[in-house]
Scaffold this active site. Structure first.
Site, PDB file in Angstrom:
ATOM      1  N   ASP A 144      -0.659  -4.223   4.584  1.00  0.00           N
ATOM      2  CA  ASP A 144      -0.877  -4.255   5.793  1.00  0.00           C
ATOM      3  C   ASP A 144      -1.680  -6.394   6.862  1.00  0.00           C
ATOM      4  OD1 ASP A 144       1.659  -2.458   6.351  1.00  0.00           O
ATOM      5  OD2 ASP A 144       0.367  -1.524   7.026  1.00  0.00           O
ATOM      6  N   GLU A 155       0.962  -1.198  -0.266  1.00  0.00           N
ATOM      7  CA  GLU A 155      -0.443  -0.204  -0.204  1.00  0.00           C
ATOM      8  C   GLU A 155       0.918   1.458  -0.209  1.00  0.00           C
ATOM      9  OE1 GLU A 155       0.879  -1.976   2.664  1.00  0.00           O
ATOM     10  OE2 GLU A 155      -1.170  -2.659   3.750  1.00  0.00           O
ATOM     11  N   ASP A 214      -3.408  -6.047   8.407  1.00  0.00           N
ATOM     12  CA  ASP A 214      -5.421  -6.223   9.929  1.00  0.00           C
ATOM     13  C   ASP A 214      -5.625  -6.212   8.897  1.00  0.00           C
ATOM     14  OD1 ASP A 214      -4.614  -4.106   8.361  1.00  0.00           O
ATOM     15  OD2 ASP A 214      -4.607  -3.391  10.401  1.00  0.00           O
ATOM     16  N   GLU A 232      -8.064  -3.433   7.747  1.00  0.00           N
ATOM     17  CA  GLU A 232      -7.871  -3.273   6.551  1.00  0.00           C
ATOM     18  C   GLU A 232      -6.791  -3.200   5.136  1.00  0.00           C
ATOM     19  OE1 GLU A 232      -9.852   0.050   6.087  1.00  0.00           O
ATOM     20  OE2 GLU A 232      -9.949  -0.164   7.876  1.00  0.00           O
ATOM     21  N   TYR A 287       4.619  -4.881  13.249  1.00  0.00           N
ATOM     22  CA  TYR A 287       3.870  -4.404  12.567  1.00  0.00           C
ATOM     23  C   TYR A 287       2.654  -3.633  13.918  1.00  0.00           C
ATOM     24  CZ  TYR A 287      -0.295  -2.444  10.818  1.00  0.00           C
ATOM     25  OH  TYR A 287      -1.924  -2.222   9.964  1.00  0.00           O
ATOM     26  N   HIS A 346      -1.182 -12.017  15.495  1.00  0.00           N
ATOM     27  CA  HIS A 346       0.309 -10.301  15.725  1.00  0.00           C
ATOM     28  C   HIS A 346       0.899 -10.948  16.124  1.00  0.00           C
ATOM     29  CE1 HIS A 346      -3.441  -7.461  13.188  1.00  0.00           C
ATOM     30  NE2 HIS A 346      -2.283  -8.311  12.427  1.00  0.00           N
ATOM     31  N   ARG A 388       0.108  -2.134  14.522  1.00  0.00           N
ATOM     32  CA  ARG A 388      -1.354  -1.865  14.983  1.00  0.00           C
ATOM     33  C   ARG A 388      -1.846  -3.171  15.482  1.00  0.00           C
ATOM     34  NH1 ARG A 388      -1.524   0.827  10.446  1.00  0.00           N
ATOM     35  NH2 ARG A 388      -1.524   2.732  10.294  1.00  0.00           N
TER      36      ARG A 388
END
Ligand SMILES: [Zn+2]
Ligand SMILES: [Zn+2]
Ligand SMILES: [Zn+2]
Ligand SMILES: [Zn+2]
Length: 736
Positions: A82, A9, A84, A86, A305, A351, A307
Site C-alpha cells: 500500500d 501484502e 504509505d 507502513e 486507498y 494520496h 488511509r
C-alpha cells in the site's frame, strides 16, 4: 520467458491484481510485515544511533522462503504494498530479506486497484522511498522506547501488566479529563415554555418564550433558570395576554456540500450513522479497497486507498462523477466548474480522497454481492463523493418575533428552496430539518391555543463517542489516518476505557494510569508535544529532517523523566488520596482512600505505624430479582454513580443494571430507573438516557391515576408521611 514477480501484502489484494496482469506475472502476498523489532527485547541500540534490530516475525520464515524462491526465477521484482509509510516499510524489509538477486527490484504504487492504475504504475516503476521508510522506523522506535521503558516502571510501582503508549496515553487523558469535567458539572433545573399560536392562515405553529421583560432566556436562548412554581405562574400569565407578530425576517442561505471522505471523516460518519467502531470501519473499507467478488467477473477494488488525509480527486474521477450527476440528477445539480477542496495543512497530497473507483457501479447495482455492512459503507462513500461535486443547497430561514405585553417569543422556520447536494447526501447538523412556518406578516394578531412549560436539567458535556474522540484527536493534530482506529482499540483492549451505550468512559485503572503518567511523564501526556512529534514524523517523510536526530532529541528529554518517574509516581499516588469520615478501628485515626493495584481501597492514614486496610465498603442488599444472564439473585450495590443492581455471582458474572421502578417512560416507553445527580440527589430517569432525557425527582409508582388516567403516580413526602400524587399537569389527584 521468465515471469515478473509482484509482491503485495494481502491475499485479497493479490487476487484482485492478478486479474489485470496476465500470464507474464506471478503475484505473491507477504501477509503484512515480515520483519519487526523483537517481541521480548527492546531491540533498539540507543547508544548506536538508535539502530533498530529487526528480526523475522515468528511464522514468516516460510513466506520469506517462498518469496525468495519466486524472486530467483523471476526476471524482475515489483514491490507493490500500500502507498504509505507502513507499505513502504513492508517493501523495504522484503527487499532486505530477498538479498542481492542480480536483477531489478522496483517499487510501484497505486491509489486504487484498477487495471488502469496498475498498468500506469508498471510503466513508471521506481525505487523505495527511504524518507517514508525512515518515518515509519522513527515511529516504530519512538513507540517502542515509550512502551518498553515506561511500562516496567508502572509494573514495579503500581501493578503488573499495565502499559503506556505514545499517542494513546494522551487520548486516554482526553477521555479522563472529560469525565472530570462531567463530575464537576452542577446540573441546573430550567424550563422551556412553548406556545401554540395561530394567525389568519388558520395553520397553527409553535413559538418559544425567549424573553420576559429584560430577562433573556439564560440557557441557549430558550431555557429559563427557574422552578416549577415560577414556570407555571408565567404560563398562566401568558394565557391572558394578546400576541402580535412583531417582525418577520427572511434570509436565504447557501449550504455548501461536504468534501469527499478522508479516513477520519469516514470513521466519524460510520460511527455516527451505523455505530461502527473505527476498527470495524477500517476492516470493511479494506475489503472494499482490496476487492470484493462481484459475481462472475472476479474481485473488484471498489474504492481508492483508505488511509488518507487528502481531499484531492483525480481529474478522470471528477469527469466520471460529473457525468453521473448530469445523468442521474440533472444538469441543474451540476456546477459549471468542479468543486475544489483544500486539504488541511501537511496532508499527503500524493494520496486522494476516499472515493469509488468505478462510477458505473452505483451501490444499488452491486448490492446483491455485498454484505450489509459493505453496502452501507460503500453507499455513504459513493453518495458523499457524488454530493461533493454537486451544487450547494439553498435554504430560506425565517425568524419570527412575537410580542405579548413585554414577553417575547420566537419561532424559526426553514424551507429548502433548492436541495442541491442534499439530494445525494445529508450529513450531520443539516439545518433543513427544522419546521416550516405558515405565512405571517408583521403586525398580525395571533390567537394563543396552548401554553406548555417543560422541565429540563442542564447536561454536562457528553462523553466522547469514537466519532467525537477521533474528531478531537484530528483537531488537535494527534494521530494520523493509519492510527486513529488503533489508538481507540488499544485503550479498550487494555481496559483503560470501556464503552457504555456507544460512549467512552474511563475505568478506575484508566483514570489512575492517566494521573500517574501526567505527573511522571508530562511530555508524553502533553497534547502539544505529541502533536509536534506527529509533525516531525511528517517532516521526516518529506525528507526535511533526519530521523535519528528526531529520536536523539526526544530521548534526551525522555531519559530524564525515566529517572524521576518512580518518585513522581509516589508523589502522585499521595496526591490522589482522599479523606473519609471513617475511623480506623485499630488506632482511631481517619481512614483515607488510596489507589492501589486494583483501584481504590481504604487505608489507615497512620500508615506505616498502622497497616489497617480494607476494600471500600459497598452496601449490599439482596433483591428478589434474578440475573438474566446466570439466574443468581441480583444485589444492590453503591458505586461512584449511585446505586445499581449487580449479579451476586460477581466476579464470575459481571452483569449489572440500573435499579428499575417497573414504571414505563411516558416519553419513549423505556423504563424509569433510579439514578443520582451530580449533587448526589436521587432521581428517576429514563433507561434510554441519553437518547431520552425524561426524568422526575420523586419516585414513580406503577399505579395509574384514577382521575385522569395518567399511567403512573409519584411518591411525595410531607411531614414524614408518604402519599401518591398525579404528575400530570392540571390534575390534582392525591391519595394517602
Ligand atoms: Zn489505623
Ligand atoms: Zn449473573
Ligand atoms: Zn424515555
Ligand atoms: Zn391524574
Amino acid at each position: 520467458m521468465a515471469k515478473s514477480l509482484v509482491v503485495v501484502e494481502s491475499p485479497a489484494k493479490a487476487k484482485t491484481i492478478n486479474k489485470f496482469l496476465g500470464k507474464n506475472f506471478i503475484v505473491k502476498a507477504s501477509l503484512g510485515h515480515i520483519r519487526d523489532l523483537p517481541e521480548k527485547r527492546l531491540g533498539v541500540n540507543i547508544k548506536d544511533g538508535f539502530k533498530p534490530h529487526y528480526v523475522t516475525i515468528k511464522g514468516k520464515e516460510k513466506v520469506i522462503r517462498e518469496l525468495r524462491k519466486a524472486a530467483q526465477s523471476a526476471d524482475k521484482v515489483y514491490l507493490a504494498a500500500d502507498p504509505d509509510r507502513e507499505g513502504e516499510a513492508i517493501c523495504w524489509h522484503i527487499k532486505q530479506a530477498l538479498g542481492k538477486l542480480g536483477k531489478p527490484i522496483y517499487r510501484i504504487t497505486f491509489n486504487e486497484i484498477t487495471g488502469k492504475a496498475i498498468r500506469e504504475a508498471l510503466k513508471n516503476p521506481g525505487d523505495i522511498n527511504l524518507n517514508l521508510v525512515n518515518a515509519q522506523q522513527a515511529r516504530r522506535v519512538l513507540d517502542r522506547l515509550v512502551g518498553y521503558q515506561i511500562s516496567p516502571i508502572l509494573w514495579r510501582n503500581v501493578r503488573k501488566g499495565l502499559s503506556a503508549g505514545r499517542v494513546q496515553s494522551v487520548a486516554l487523558r482526553l477521555v479522563c479529563e472529560r469525565e472530570e469535567e462531567r463530575e464537576r458539572f452542577q446540573s441546573q433545573e430550567y424550563w422551556v415554555i412553548t406556545a401554540k399560536l395561530v394567525g389568519e392562515s388558520g395553520e397553527p405553529f409553535t413559538a418559544r418564550l425567549v424573553a420576559i421583560g429584560d430577562r433573556k432566556a439564560e440557557i441557549e436562548g430558550k431555557g429559563f433558570l427557574m422552578d416549577e412554581k415560577e414556570a407555571k405562574a408565567i404560563a398562566e400569565k401568558l394565557k391572558g395576554l394578546t400576541f402580535q407578530v412583531e417582525s418577520v425576517k427572511r434570509q436565504t442561505r447557501r449550504q455548501k456540500p461536504p468534501p469527499p471522505f478522508i479516513t477520519s471523516r469516514l470513521q466519524q460518519e460510520a460511527n455516527r450513522r451505523f455505530r461502527f467502531p473505527a476498527r470495524k470501519t477500517m476492516t470493511i473499507a479494506q475489503q472494499l479497497y482490496e476487492g470484493v467478488e462481484l459475481g462472475g467477473e472476479g474481485p473488484v477494488g471498489l474504492i481508492t486507498y483508505i488511509r488518507t488525509d487528502s481531499t484531492r480527486v483525480a481529474d478522470e474521477a471528477i469527469a466520471a462523477v460529473r457525468k453521473v450527476i448530469r445523468e442521474s440528477y440533472g444538469s441543474q445539480y451540476l456546477p459549471s466548474k468542479p468543486n475544489v477542496y483544500k486539504s488541511k495543512k501537511g496532508a499527503q497530497d500524493a494520496h486522494e480522497a476516499i472515493r469509488p473507483t468505478y462510477m458505473d457501479r452505483p451501490p444499488d447495482s452491486i448490492k446483491a454481492h455485498l454484505s450489509l455492512d459493505q453496502y452501507r459503507l460503500y453507499n455513504i462513500i459513493w453518495r458523499r463523493f457524488v454530493a461533493s461535486q454537486m451544487k450547494p443547497a439553498t435554504l430560506q430561514l425565517t425568524t419570527l418575533d412575537i410580542s405579548a405585553d413585554g414577553h417575547r417569543l420566537r419561532a424559526n422556520g426553514s424551507v429548502i428552496l433548492f436541495d442541491g447536494f442534499l439530494r445525494a447526501y445529508r450529513g450531520e447538523g443539516s439545518d433543513e430539518e427544522k419546521e416550516t412556518l405558515p405565512p405571517l406578516k408583521e403586525g398580525e394578531r395571533l390567537e394563543l391555543l396552548e401554553v406548555k412549560p417543560e422541565q429540563f436539567f442542564t447536561q454536562p458535556p457528553p462523553r466522547y463517542t469514537e466519532a467525537t474522540l477521533i474528531k478531537e484527536l484530528e483537531d488537535k493534530g494527534i494521530g494520523r489516518p493509519s492510527t486513529y482506529a488503533t489508538i481507540i482499540s488499544t485503550l479498550l483492549d487494555r481496559g483503560y476505557v470501556i464503552k457504555e451505550k456507544g460512549y467512552l468512559a474511563p475505568t478506575e485503572i484508566g483514570i489512575m494510569v492517566s494521573r500517574l503518567l501526567i505527573k511522571s511523564f508530562p511530555e508524553i501526556m502533553n497534547v502539544g508535544f505529541t502533536a509536534d512529534m506527529e509533525d516531525k514524523l511528517d517532516r521526516i517523510e518529506d525528507g526535511k529532517v533526519d530521523w535519528v536526530e528526531v529520536l536523539r532529541e526526544f530521548y534526551s528529554g525522555f531519559r530524564k523523566y525515566l529517572e524521576t518517574a518512580p518518585d513522581k509516581i509516589h508523589e502522585a499516588k499521595k496526591e490522589m488520596e482522599e479523606e473519609t469520615d471513617e475511623i480506623c478501628e485499630r488506632c482511631g485515626r481517619k481512614m483515607v482512600i488510596k489507589w492501589g493495584k486494583y483501584g481504590r481501597f481504604l487505608a489507615c492514614s497512620g500508615y506505616p505505624e498502622c497497616t489497617n486496610a480494607k476494600p471500600i465498603k459497598e452496601e449490599e442488599i439482596v433483591t428478589d430479582q434474578v440475573c438474566d444472564l446466570c439466574g443468581s439473585p441480583m444485589i444492590i450495590k453503591t458505586g461512584r454513580y449511585g446505586r445499581f443492581l449487580s449479579c451476586s455471582n460477581y466476579p464470575k458474572c459481571k452483569n449489572t443494571k440500573p435499579i428499575g421502578t417497573g414504571v414505563k417512560c411516558p416519553k419513549c416507553g423505556g423504563e424509569l430507573v433510579e439514578r443520582r445527580s451530580k449533587r448526589g440527589k436521587t432521581f428517576y430517569g429514563c433507561s434510554n438516557y441519553p437518547e431520552c432525557d425524561y426524568a422526575v425527582w420523586n419516585k414513580p409508582v406503577n399505579k395509574g391515576c384514577p382521575k385522569c388516567g395518567f399511567p403512573f403516580l409519584l411518591e411525595r413526602r410531607s411531614k414524614g408521611k408518604a402519599h401518591l400524587a398525579c404528575p400530570n399537569e392540571g390534575c390534582d389527584y392525591v391519595e394517602g
